[in-house]
Enzyme design. Structure first.
Site, PDB file in Angstrom:
ATOM      1  N   MET A  81      23.932  57.725  66.496  1.00 22.33           N
ATOM      2  CA  MET A  81      24.074  59.161  66.464  1.00 22.33           C
ATOM      3  C   MET A  81      25.315  59.616  66.156  1.00 22.33           C
ATOM      4  SD  MET A  81      25.645  60.814  69.195  1.00 22.33           S
ATOM      5  CE  MET A  81      24.900  62.400  69.660  1.00 22.33           C
ATOM      6  N   TYR A  82      26.480  58.669  66.093  1.00 25.63           N
ATOM      7  CA  TYR A  82      27.905  59.130  65.935  1.00 25.63           C
ATOM      8  C   TYR A  82      27.716  59.825  64.358  1.00 25.63           C
ATOM      9  CZ  TYR A  82      29.317  56.755  70.039  1.00 25.63           C
ATOM     10  OH  TYR A  82      29.520  56.204  71.382  1.00 25.63           O
ATOM     11  N   GLY A  83      27.995  60.779  64.091  1.00 28.26           N
ATOM     12  CA  GLY A  83      28.128  61.301  62.632  1.00 28.26           C
ATOM     13  C   GLY A  83      26.684  61.265  62.122  1.00 28.26           C
TER      14      GLY A  83
ATOM     15  N   LYS B 100      24.018  51.524  69.459  1.00 32.05           N
ATOM     16  CA  LYS B 100      23.486  52.243  70.342  1.00 32.05           C
ATOM     17  C   LYS B 100      22.081  52.945  69.944  1.00 32.05           C
ATOM     18  CE  LYS B 100      27.732  53.056  72.839  1.00 32.05           C
ATOM     19  NZ  LYS B 100      28.639  53.593  71.651  1.00 32.05           N
TER      20      LYS B 100
END
Ligand code: NAP
Length: 311
Positions: free
Chosen positions: A52-54, A78
Site C-alpha cells: 500500500m505504500y504509494g 506487506k
C-alpha cells in the site's frame, strides 16, 4: 555492518535496514535509486516496503532500484491494507493473499519475497485461514518467511500456537511502532517476541525524524522535511513533552561525544529482540548517519539511565 538473526529463524538481516515508505510518497524513482545505491554500498541488506505504500509505487520503485542486486538482499513487504476501493482487495483472507502476493511479486520484479508480513490484524478472518494461505504461498516458493505487524501480544501467542498445532509455517518477526518516544511495545509485544522467538522490527524508530535532532522547540520544521510536509499533523509530534525528552536525550548523547541519532539507534539495538532498525531515508547522507549510528553499543547501566530519561 553487523547482521542479526531474525528471531529464531536462519534469516540474517543487517542491523540498520531501510524503510521504503518514502518511495512514491516523498521521493521519486531517481532519488530512490540514490538512496538504495547508498544503502547497498553501506552494507544494508534489509529493505522493508508494503503493497500500500504509494499504492504499489514503493514496491515498483524498490524493485527497479535493486535490479540485478535483488538476490543479495532481503526484501520484506506487506499485505492487508486497502489496495483500491474494491472491498476484497484488503485484509488477510485466503482470497486476497493469493492475489496480493502475485501483484507484489510483479511490482517488485522478483519471483520470491524474503519476508511477507501481514500489515495489520484482520478481525474478519480467522488466523487459521491466514496461516494456511501463507503456508501455501511459502510452499509455492513465492515467499520464504512470514511475519506480522501491529499485532498485540495475545495475537502473537495465538498465531504461534495455531501454527504449531496445525503444523503450519510460523511467523518469524513482528513489526510495531517503537522508539524512545513510543514505548507501548514494551508492555506485551517485546515479551511475546522473546517467548515465541520472533525478531522485532521497530517502525518509526526515529519518531519520523524527531529523534535525529533536526526539529527544534519553537521553530518551524525546515523545508523538505517530513514534518514540513505533514503540515498541521506535525503539531501532534512536535509537542513540549516530546521536546523535553529529546533535549534530555540529546544532552546525554552529547556528553558522551555522540548524537541523538546515535542514541536512538543504539538504544533500539540494545534490546535483544530487535533484529534491525528499519529507518526511512530520503537522501544518501541520511543512510551514512544511520549506518554509523548502529555501531554504538550501550552498557546495561546506560540502557537503564536512558530508559529513565525517556520515561
Ligand atoms: P522513521 O524511520 O522514524 O523516520 C524516517 C524519517 O526520518 C526519514 O523519512 C527522514 O525524514 C528522517 N531521517 C532518517 N534518517 C535521518 C538522518 N540520518 N538524518 C536526518 N533525518 C533522517 O519513520 P519511517 O520511515 O516512517 O518508518 C520506518 C519504516 O517502518 C518505514 O519506512 C516503513 O518501511 C515501516 N513502517 C511500517 C509501519 C507498519 O504499520 N508496519 C508503519 C510505518 C512505517 P525526511 O523526510 O525529513 O528526510
Amino acid at each position: 555492518m553487523e547482521v542479526r538473526r531474525l528471531g529464531d529463524s536462519g534469516l540474517k538481516v543487517s542491523e540498520t535496514g531501510l524503510g521504503c515508505n518514502n518511495f512514491g510518497m516523498r521521493i521519486g524513482q531517481d532519488a530512490a535509486q540514490i538512496v538504495v545505491d547508498a544503502a547497498i554500498e553501506a552494507g544494508i541488506t534489509l529493505f522493508d516496503t508494503a503493497d500500500m505504500y504509494g499504492q504499489g509505487q514503493s514496491e515498483t520503485m524498490l524493485g527497479k532500484a535493486l535490479g540485478a542486486r535483488r538476490q543479495s538482499v532481503v526484501v520484506a513487504t506487506k499485505f492487508g491494507q486497502p489496495m483500491g476501493d474494491a472491498a476484497h482487495r484488503q485484509g488477510a483472507s485466503r482470497r486476497w493473499i493469493m492475489q496480493a502476493v502475485d501483484e507484489s511479486l510483479a511490482r517488485l520484479g522478483t519471483d520470491y519475497i524474503d519476508l511477507y508480513q501481514i500489515h495489520f490484524p484482520d478481525p474478519a478472518t480467522p488466523i487459521d485461514e491466514t496461516l494456511r494461505a501463507l503456508e501455501d504461498v511459502v510452499k509455492a516458493g513465492k515467499v520464504r518467511y512470514i511475519g506480522n505487524s501491529n499485532f498485540t501480544g495475545w495475537m502473537i501467542a495465538d498465531a504461534d500456537w495455531t501454527a504449531r498445532d496445525q503444523r503450519l509455517t510460523r511467523f518469524v518477526s513482528a513489526q510495531n511502532g517503537y522508539s524512545l518516544l513510543d514505548r507501548k511495545a514494551e508492555q506485551e509485544v517485546l515479551p511475546a517476541c522473546t517467548r515465541f522467538g520472533l525478531g522485532f522490527l521497530p517502525y518509526f524508530p526515529l519518531a519520523s525524524g524527531l529523534l535525529t535532532g533536526k526539529y527544534k522547540r519553537g521553530e518551524p520544521p525546515a523545508q523538505d522535511t517530513r514534518m514540513a510536509a505533514w503540515g498541521e499533523r506535525a503539531a501532534r509530534a512536535l509537542n513540549d513533552q516530546n521536546f523535553d525528552k529529546v533535549e534530555a536525550l540529546s544532552a546525554y548523547a552529547e556528553a558522551r561525544g555522540r548524537t541523538l541519532l546515535d542514541l536512538a539507534f543504539a538504544w533500539l539495538l540494545g534490546h535483544p529482540q530487535v533484529s534491525s532498525v528499519i529507518a526511512g531515508a530520503t537522501r544518501a547522507e541520511q543512510i551514512g548517519g544511520n549506518v554509523k549510528a548502529s555501531t554504538w553499543r550501550l552498557t546495561s547501566q546506560e540502557m537503564t539511565e536512558i530508559d529513565a530519561l525517556a520515561a
